[in-house]
Write a protein that holds these residues in place. Sequence first.
Motif, PDB file in Angstrom:
ATOM      1  N   ALA A 308       0.839  -1.210   0.000  1.00  0.00           N
ATOM      2  CA  ALA A 308       0.000   0.000   0.000  1.00  0.00           C
ATOM      3  C   ALA A 308       0.870   1.254   0.000  1.00  0.00           C
ATOM      4  CB  ALA A 308      -0.928  -0.018   1.210  1.00  0.00           C
ATOM      5  N   ALA A 309       1.990   1.212   0.723  1.00  0.00           N
ATOM      6  CA  ALA A 309       2.889   2.381   0.773  1.00  0.00           C
ATOM      7  C   ALA A 309       3.524   2.624  -0.605  1.00  0.00           C
ATOM      8  CB  ALA A 309       3.971   2.159   1.836  1.00  0.00           C
ATOM      9  N   VAL A 310       3.955   1.555  -1.270  1.00  0.00           N
ATOM     10  CA  VAL A 310       4.532   1.713  -2.621  1.00  0.00           C
ATOM     11  C   VAL A 310       3.451   2.254  -3.562  1.00  0.00           C
ATOM     12  CG1 VAL A 310       5.518   0.485  -4.606  1.00  0.00           C
ATOM     13  CG2 VAL A 310       6.273  -0.099  -2.290  1.00  0.00           C
ATOM     14  N   ALA A 311       2.239   1.713  -3.442  1.00  0.00           N
ATOM     15  CA  ALA A 311       1.135   2.161  -4.308  1.00  0.00           C
ATOM     16  C   ALA A 311       0.905   3.660  -4.151  1.00  0.00           C
ATOM     17  CB  ALA A 311      -0.139   1.383  -3.985  1.00  0.00           C
ATOM     18  N   ASP A 312       0.903   4.145  -2.898  1.00  0.00           N
ATOM     19  CA  ASP A 312       0.714   5.588  -2.651  1.00  0.00           C
ATOM     20  C   ASP A 312       1.817   6.400  -3.307  1.00  0.00           C
ATOM     21  OD1 ASP A 312      -1.560   5.368  -1.292  1.00  0.00           O
ATOM     22  OD2 ASP A 312      -0.691   5.588   0.728  1.00  0.00           O
ATOM     23  N   ALA A 313       3.051   5.895  -3.195  1.00  0.00           N
ATOM     24  CA  ALA A 313       4.202   6.661  -3.678  1.00  0.00           C
ATOM     25  C   ALA A 313       4.196   6.808  -5.202  1.00  0.00           C
ATOM     26  CB  ALA A 313       5.503   5.992  -3.216  1.00  0.00           C
ATOM     27  N   VAL A 314       3.633   5.846  -5.924  1.00  0.00           N
ATOM     28  CA  VAL A 314       3.730   5.893  -7.396  1.00  0.00           C
ATOM     29  C   VAL A 314       2.392   6.211  -8.077  1.00  0.00           C
ATOM     30  CG1 VAL A 314       5.660   4.236  -7.422  1.00  0.00           C
ATOM     31  CG2 VAL A 314       3.292   3.405  -7.686  1.00  0.00           C
ATOM     32  N   ALA A 315       1.339   6.409  -7.275  1.00  0.00           N
ATOM     33  CA  ALA A 315      -0.026   6.504  -7.842  1.00  0.00           C
ATOM     34  C   ALA A 315      -0.135   7.525  -8.968  1.00  0.00           C
ATOM     35  CB  ALA A 315      -1.019   6.822  -6.739  1.00  0.00           C
ATOM     36  N   SER A 316       0.571   8.656  -8.836  1.00  0.00           N
ATOM     37  CA  SER A 316       0.392   9.727  -9.832  1.00  0.00           C
ATOM     38  C   SER A 316       0.931   9.340 -11.211  1.00  0.00           C
ATOM     39  CB  SER A 316       1.071  11.004  -9.338  1.00  0.00           C
ATOM     40  OG  SER A 316       2.451  10.736  -9.199  1.00  0.00           O
ATOM     41  N   ARG A 317       1.755   8.313 -11.286  1.00  0.00           N
ATOM     42  CA  ARG A 317       2.337   7.908 -12.573  1.00  0.00           C
ATOM     43  C   ARG A 317       1.392   7.055 -13.418  1.00  0.00           C
ATOM     44  NH1 ARG A 317       7.727   7.571 -13.593  1.00  0.00           N
ATOM     45  NH2 ARG A 317       9.008   8.726 -12.134  1.00  0.00           N
ATOM     46  N   PHE A 318       0.377   6.474 -12.775  1.00  0.00           N
ATOM     47  CA  PHE A 318      -0.414   5.443 -13.454  1.00  0.00           C
ATOM     48  C   PHE A 318      -1.895   5.815 -13.527  1.00  0.00           C
ATOM     49  CE2 PHE A 318       3.280   3.274 -11.648  1.00  0.00           C
ATOM     50  CZ  PHE A 318       3.750   2.601 -12.773  1.00  0.00           C
ATOM     51  N   ALA A 319      -2.595   5.151 -14.450  1.00  0.00           N
ATOM     52  CA  ALA A 319      -4.050   5.336 -14.547  1.00  0.00           C
ATOM     53  C   ALA A 319      -4.716   4.769 -13.295  1.00  0.00           C
ATOM     54  CB  ALA A 319      -4.584   4.648 -15.787  1.00  0.00           C
ATOM     55  N   ALA A 320      -4.193   3.642 -12.813  1.00  0.00           N
ATOM     56  CA  ALA A 320      -4.742   3.027 -11.593  1.00  0.00           C
ATOM     57  C   ALA A 320      -3.672   2.173 -10.929  1.00  0.00           C
ATOM     58  CB  ALA A 320      -5.943   2.154 -11.946  1.00  0.00           C
ATOM     59  N   VAL A 321      -3.671   2.167  -9.599  1.00  0.00           N
ATOM     60  CA  VAL A 321      -2.808   1.237  -8.862  1.00  0.00           C
ATOM     61  C   VAL A 321      -3.692   0.495  -7.865  1.00  0.00           C
ATOM     62  CG1 VAL A 321      -0.596   2.459  -9.020  1.00  0.00           C
ATOM     63  CG2 VAL A 321      -2.159   3.040  -7.196  1.00  0.00           C
ATOM     64  N   SER A 322      -3.419  -0.790  -7.694  1.00  0.00           N
ATOM     65  CA  SER A 322      -4.169  -1.528  -6.682  1.00  0.00           C
ATOM     66  C   SER A 322      -3.239  -2.525  -6.007  1.00  0.00           C
ATOM     67  CB  SER A 322      -5.372  -2.245  -7.301  1.00  0.00           C
ATOM     68  OG  SER A 322      -4.953  -3.057  -8.356  1.00  0.00           O
ATOM     69  N   VAL A 323      -3.666  -3.009  -4.860  1.00  0.00           N
ATOM     70  CA  VAL A 323      -2.877  -3.980  -4.106  1.00  0.00           C
ATOM     71  C   VAL A 323      -3.576  -5.332  -4.236  1.00  0.00           C
ATOM     72  CG1 VAL A 323      -2.203  -4.624  -1.757  1.00  0.00           C
ATOM     73  CG2 VAL A 323      -1.905  -2.268  -2.533  1.00  0.00           C
ATOM     74  N   ALA A 324      -2.791  -6.371  -4.498  1.00  0.00           N
ATOM     75  CA  ALA A 324      -3.373  -7.704  -4.671  1.00  0.00           C
ATOM     76  C   ALA A 324      -2.391  -8.738  -4.134  1.00  0.00           C
ATOM     77  CB  ALA A 324      -3.656  -7.960  -6.155  1.00  0.00           C
ATOM     78  N   HIS A 325      -2.868  -9.979  -3.972  1.00  0.00           N
ATOM     79  CA  HIS A 325      -1.960 -11.017  -3.506  1.00  0.00           C
ATOM     80  C   HIS A 325      -1.964 -12.213  -4.455  1.00  0.00           C
ATOM     81  CE1 HIS A 325      -5.803 -12.327  -1.683  1.00  0.00           C
ATOM     82  NE2 HIS A 325      -5.353 -13.521  -2.029  1.00  0.00           N
ATOM     83  N   SER A 326      -0.923 -13.014  -4.326  1.00  0.00           N
ATOM     84  CA  SER A 326      -0.828 -14.245  -5.115  1.00  0.00           C
ATOM     85  C   SER A 326      -0.266 -15.352  -4.212  1.00  0.00           C
ATOM     86  CB  SER A 326       0.088 -14.029  -6.329  1.00  0.00           C
ATOM     87  OG  SER A 326       1.452 -13.937  -5.921  1.00  0.00           O
ATOM     88  N   PRO A 327      -0.509 -16.646  -4.528  1.00  0.00           N
ATOM     89  CA  PRO A 327      -1.409 -17.131  -5.558  1.00  0.00           C
ATOM     90  C   PRO A 327      -2.869 -16.970  -5.140  1.00  0.00           C
ATOM     91  CG  PRO A 327      -0.490 -18.983  -4.330  1.00  0.00           C
ATOM     92  CD  PRO A 327       0.167 -17.748  -3.793  1.00  0.00           C
TER      93      PRO A 327
END
Length: 336
Positions: A308-327
């Motif tokens: 979530a912290a990385v997502a906040d830091a880069v959000a302005s560069r992208f159309a959308a950012v989201s957090v997800a997990h795998s598998p």
Amino acid sequence: MRHDAGAEGPCVAVRVPAKINLFLGVRGRRPDGYHELVTVFQTLSLYDRLRVGLIGPPGQGQHPAARRRMRLRLWHDGGATVPSAEDNLAVQAARALGDAAGVIDLAFVDERAARRALPDVDPAATPYTVLDLRKGIPVAGGMAGGSADAAAALVALNELWSCRLDRDTLRSLGADLGSDVPFCVVGGTALATGRGTALAQVLCRGTFHWVVCTTEQPLSTAEVYRAWDAHCDANEVQPDAVLQALRNEDAEALGAALHNDLEPAAFVLRPELAEHKAALLDAGALGAVLSGSGPTLLALSESESGAAAVADAVASRFAAVSVAHSPAGGPELAKG
Ligand code: ATP
């Protein structure tokens, strides 16, 4: 299978996850035009949802004799870039399953083109199968949304039409629809070779946390492979480090081992993607990689809050950012 209030007949709902490639090695172009790949697939917790239902005279469509003729309709909320007719992969999957299960005269009814019924199908006597598709996987983002929908249609209609085909058979039907479809039918984590359809399940311990970064403009898979042909050479990089990191539940090692041979090709077409990847690493990601043929970028973090912290830091560069997990498992039939 359940009977929904409001629907005229039985319906089945399937939730199907996106796929990511933790490793994608391109070994070269094959005589049949496909590229020879070594890839590690994993499902990610972004989902499309497909609901299929039968409308028509009671009992029709479930009994094999009544399945001989079927009309098919598709609704989706994916916007203009998602095909609404025969070229939608979910419809193609329905047709493939119909052929395999002995449904003859599967007539697609294209509502948007106002072809209410095809001339050789009697609307009063022929049941409808309705596909209702809700997109949650970015379209043309390198996350196999269309392939996931094909897998969802195979699994859901197998149930609705009582075809009783096993997952292996559905997987082989999927291989004719697209290289990613067999994996989407199975899900989990797999090592794939050939054009991506020869699968071996891979041991993965734990859960990994991702930032999924989508850009406005899609990238065509064919265009990225053409750029790879023009600018890149086949290599023999091996997925061992990725496989070991998955076995050891080691996010840091996985971040360092993420690899995609299509990155240089996609970066030639979209140079800004290389800058975005660098920004993800600067923001503290353990690793970042282009998802499949892009343009979606994936960044790995040690935890959900880290993502979530990385997502906040880069959000302005992208159309959308989201957090997800795998598998994220495989296609799941809704219980009910
Ligand atoms: P690929 O599977 O070719 O790598 P992708 O994963 O990048 O593609 P998809 O979301 O599958 O992206 O979309 C690729 C193209 O497939 C779309 O531009 C669209 O024209 C077509 N398509 C066909 N059926 C579907 C579907 N059900 N959902 C999304 N796209 C679909």
